[in-house]
Design a protein around this motif. Structure first.
Motif, mmCIF file in Angstrom:
data_model
loop_
_atom_site.group_PDB
_atom_site.id
_atom_site.type_symbol
_atom_site.label_atom_id
_atom_site.label_comp_id
_atom_site.label_asym_id
_atom_site.label_seq_id
_atom_site.Cartn_x
_atom_site.Cartn_y
_atom_site.Cartn_z
ATOM 1 N N LYS A 51 0.833 -1.234 0.023
ATOM 2 C CA LYS A 51 -0.187 0.103 0.053
ATOM 3 C C LYS A 51 0.906 1.178 0.055
ATOM 4 C CE LYS A 51 -4.101 -1.518 0.464
ATOM 5 N NZ LYS A 51 -4.093 -2.957 0.178
ATOM 6 N N HIS A 52 0.386 2.261 -0.871
ATOM 7 C CA HIS A 52 1.124 3.531 -0.686
ATOM 8 C C HIS A 52 0.600 4.290 0.391
ATOM 9 C CE1 HIS A 52 2.615 7.426 -3.283
ATOM 10 N NE2 HIS A 52 3.176 7.355 -1.901
ATOM 11 N N VAL A 53 1.541 4.685 1.465
ATOM 12 C CA VAL A 53 1.133 5.209 2.701
ATOM 13 C C VAL A 53 1.911 6.724 2.864
ATOM 14 C CG1 VAL A 53 0.772 5.302 5.050
ATOM 15 C CG2 VAL A 53 0.751 3.126 3.977
ATOM 16 N N THR A 54 1.301 7.793 3.015
ATOM 17 C CA THR A 54 2.102 8.901 2.970
ATOM 18 C C THR A 54 2.033 9.281 4.411
ATOM 19 O OG1 THR A 54 1.123 10.102 0.951
ATOM 20 C CG2 THR A 54 1.892 11.482 2.496
ATOM 21 N N VAL A 55 3.174 9.632 5.176
ATOM 22 C CA VAL A 55 3.363 10.173 6.475
ATOM 23 C C VAL A 55 3.452 11.389 6.454
ATOM 24 C CG1 VAL A 55 4.800 10.013 8.479
ATOM 25 C CG2 VAL A 55 4.089 7.992 7.281
ATOM 26 N N ALA A 56 2.690 12.014 7.113
ATOM 27 C CA ALA A 56 2.546 13.748 7.128
ATOM 28 C C ALA A 56 3.350 14.185 8.375
ATOM 29 C CB ALA A 56 1.257 14.332 7.225
ATOM 30 N N GLY A 57 4.554 15.014 8.155
ATOM 31 C CA GLY A 57 5.400 15.242 9.353
ATOM 32 C C GLY A 57 6.584 14.379 9.760
ATOM 33 N N LEU A 58 7.583 14.874 9.841
ATOM 34 C CA LEU A 58 8.766 14.259 10.389
ATOM 35 C C LEU A 58 8.848 14.374 12.150
ATOM 36 C CD1 LEU A 58 11.587 15.056 7.900
ATOM 37 C CD2 LEU A 58 11.059 12.909 8.328
ATOM 38 N N GLY A 59 9.858 14.172 12.720
ATOM 39 C CA GLY A 59 9.725 14.425 13.932
ATOM 40 C C GLY A 59 9.577 13.427 15.007
ATOM 41 N N VAL A 60 8.957 13.438 16.113
ATOM 42 C CA VAL A 60 8.899 12.343 17.137
ATOM 43 C C VAL A 60 7.904 11.193 16.920
ATOM 44 C CG1 VAL A 60 9.655 13.702 19.108
ATOM 45 C CG2 VAL A 60 7.287 13.592 18.853
ATOM 46 N N SER A 61 6.786 11.595 16.037
ATOM 47 C CA SER A 61 5.783 10.714 15.795
ATOM 48 C C SER A 61 5.961 10.414 14.104
ATOM 49 C CB SER A 61 4.480 11.198 16.070
ATOM 50 O OG SER A 61 4.285 12.213 15.141
ATOM 51 N N GLY A 62 6.796 10.960 13.259
ATOM 52 C CA GLY A 62 6.634 10.732 11.966
ATOM 53 C C GLY A 62 7.513 9.978 11.516
ATOM 54 N N VAL A 63 8.781 10.151 12.095
ATOM 55 C CA VAL A 63 9.990 9.010 11.847
ATOM 56 C C VAL A 63 9.754 7.558 12.237
ATOM 57 C CG1 VAL A 63 12.289 8.783 12.277
ATOM 58 C CG2 VAL A 63 11.755 10.988 11.833
ATOM 59 N N PRO A 64 9.495 7.393 13.548
ATOM 60 C CA PRO A 64 8.944 6.007 13.824
ATOM 61 C C PRO A 64 7.785 5.557 13.127
ATOM 62 C CG PRO A 64 8.417 7.352 15.718
ATOM 63 C CD PRO A 64 9.263 8.155 14.722
ATOM 64 N N ALA A 65 6.788 6.232 12.617
ATOM 65 C CA ALA A 65 5.719 5.573 11.801
ATOM 66 C C ALA A 65 6.188 5.280 10.621
ATOM 67 C CB ALA A 65 4.617 6.741 11.865
ATOM 68 N N ALA A 66 7.012 6.236 9.876
ATOM 69 C CA ALA A 66 7.485 5.688 8.456
ATOM 70 C C ALA A 66 8.425 4.431 8.566
ATOM 71 C CB ALA A 66 8.365 7.090 8.043
ATOM 72 N N LYS A 67 9.002 4.294 9.691
ATOM 73 C CA LYS A 67 9.943 3.142 9.737
ATOM 74 C C LYS A 67 9.051 1.728 10.186
ATOM 75 C CE LYS A 67 14.231 5.319 11.700
ATOM 76 N NZ LYS A 67 15.112 5.306 13.069
ATOM 77 N N VAL A 68 8.129 1.949 11.065
ATOM 78 C CA VAL A 68 7.449 0.782 10.993
ATOM 79 C C VAL A 68 6.324 0.442 9.904
ATOM 80 C CG1 VAL A 68 5.286 0.375 12.490
ATOM 81 C CG2 VAL A 68 6.797 1.185 13.515
#
Length: 468
Positions: free
Chosen positions: A8-25
């Motif tokens: 699936k193509h997922v867009t993560v909105a925003g880096l930082g304390v929540s965005g970086v771990p979300a992107a990795k997961v």
């Protein structure tokens, strides 16, 4: 049906304390991840390089455009719902989740239940008290969410938990439509973050999402009718109970205070006639009224989870509050100096002022659109004097002139960090033995300081200089 991330193509909105771990997961789950971010500063570039090394696409300086083919957006909680990115997502039928929603969806079938807390003020303290109580009961737990351990780490890591104490902000709740807690509490409601939510009604509605689908208990503040109204409006599981907490004597299905004792008339047999002693007011640190309310809310959630009364007492005794939350710094010449730099809005400051009888108040900073008439009128009889600092101090000065004209006011026309030393010195001049010099600014700190922690540290240093 669980969401299938593979391919699936997922867009993560925003880096930082929540965005970086979300992107990795998400990348680890097989999703094709694109991260978009408004800023492109040095920190963002470093985070982007880390993610790009994993094969994740990152677009810096372009947080408003929906990437082609996006099937899901996972957003940082602070991104406003009015951003063009989300407008485009709505038009394209693309769902938007926050980091809390993602964590909820990724829980294992045998995952630990969540005991959730929100409110305008007191969330962090209450969740930390709750975690301390749960630990005292021998349960494997952690304080997670808006504090402590990342929720994503808690639900995807190797650590096993019996139950989680979860702090949730209104932003996080807005983006968490599927959340269904074991039990939840709304501590209080007062105007805050209205620029993000758009109205008090929308803010309250997002707070109220925490009650949706609760299984055992919806905990509300008897003194704040708006919190009970949210319980009445919630769609909960059959058998879920409304449990109130009060600083007065509790009615059945409430926790409260009787003769200096925290008591439970909710989770006892024959609650119409019986009550269970939980702890003494002196077990709460500090025993200020609003902190006792926090303790009662934490106790209610713990009792909803079946924790015994002795663990409530032991957990409260073991709890140590974070810095800058109504923290006693020192006594100098018979005057107490108290740091409540965390009181960044009028609701928190009202609770802080109510904890002391005779106060020299240090206040001011960035008002964030707040007004101060109600706050000053309610505290006028307790004020020995006031020392005002910061960019919007005139708003507080004018409220004092209207509602407490007899209170002496020192207006420091400076916004440099050294102003705190002068403010403490002026407060010392106004104070008398038995008074409390209270830093409870009712404003944000960023006009003078990096954050409220730095402001509180400056106050503590200034106080120590007095006693040197």
């Amino acid at each position: 049906m669980p969401f299938e991330f593979q391919g699936k193509h997922v867009t993560v909105a925003g880096l930082g304390v929540s965005g970086v771990p979300a992107a990795k997961v998400l990348h680890g789950l097989g999703a094709r991840v694109t991260v978009v971010n408004d800023g492109a500063d040095e920190r963002a570039r470093a985070q982007a390089a880390e993610l790009e090394a994993l094969g994740i696409t990152v677009r810096l300086g372009d947080g408003d455009t929906l990437p082609d083919g996006t099937e899901l957006i996972v957003t940082a909680p602070g991104w406003k719902p009015t951003k063009p990115l989300f407008t485009a997502a709505g038009q394209a039928g693309v769902p938007v989740w926050g980091d809390v929603e993602l964590a909820w969806r990724l829980r294992r079938p045998d995952a630990a239940p969540w005991l959730a807390v929100t409110g305008t003020n007191g969330k962090t303290t209450t969740v930390q008290m709750l975690a301390s109580i749960l630990k005292a009961a021998g349960l494997r737990t952690a304080a997670v969410g808006n504090i402590g351990v990342s929720l994503l780490d808690a639900v995807t890591g190797d650590e096993e938990y019996d139950v989680l104490a979860v702090e949730l902000s209104s932003y996080q709740l807005h983006w968490a439509p599927s959340l269904r807690a074991h039990s939840a509490a709304v501590l209080n409601l007062a105007p805050d973050h209205l620029d993000w939510h758009g109205s008090m009604e929308a803010y309250a509605a997002d707070k109220g999402r925490i009650y949706e689908g609760n299984h055992i208990a919806c905990v509300y503040n008897v003194a704040d009718k708006a919190t009970e109204d949210l319980v009445r409006e919630a769609d909960v599981e059959e058998g879920c109970r409304a449990i109130g907490f009060t600083l007065g004597s509790p009615a059945p299905s409430q926790l409260g205070v009787v003769d200096g004792i925290l008591v439970d008339r909710a989770f006892v047999e024959n609650r119409h006639k019986n009550a269970q002693e939980l702890a003494e007011v002196s077990d709460v640190n500090p025993p200020a009224p609003h902190n006792i309310a926090n303790a009662l809310a934490a106790a209610a959630l713990a009792r909803a989870f079946g924790v015994p009364a002795a663990a409530v007492r032991d957990g409260l005794r073991a709890f140590t509050p974070d810095a800058h939350r109504i923290a006693h710094v020192a006594d100098v010449d018979g005057v107490a100096y108290v740091d409540d730099s965390k009181a960044t809005n009028t609701h928190a400051t009202e609770a802080s002022l109510a904890a002391y009888e005779s106060i020299v108040w240090i206040a001011g900073g960035l008002a964030k659109g707040a007004t101060f008439d109600e706050l000053v009128a309610g505290a006028a009889k307790r004020l020995r004097g006031a020392v005002l600092i910061g960019a919007d101090r005139a708003l507080i000065r004018e409220a004092l002139a209207r509602h407490a004209p007899e209170v002496p006011v020192v207006d420091l026309d400076r916004t440099d960090t050294g102003a705190m030393l002068q403010a403490v010195q002026e407060a010392r001049r106004l104070a008398r033995p038995g008074d409390t010099v209270l830093l409870a600014p009712a404003c944000a700190s960023m006009d003078m300081f990096t954050n409220y922690n730095q402001r509180g540290d400056a106050f503590a240093r200034a106080v120590r200089e007095l006693g040197a």
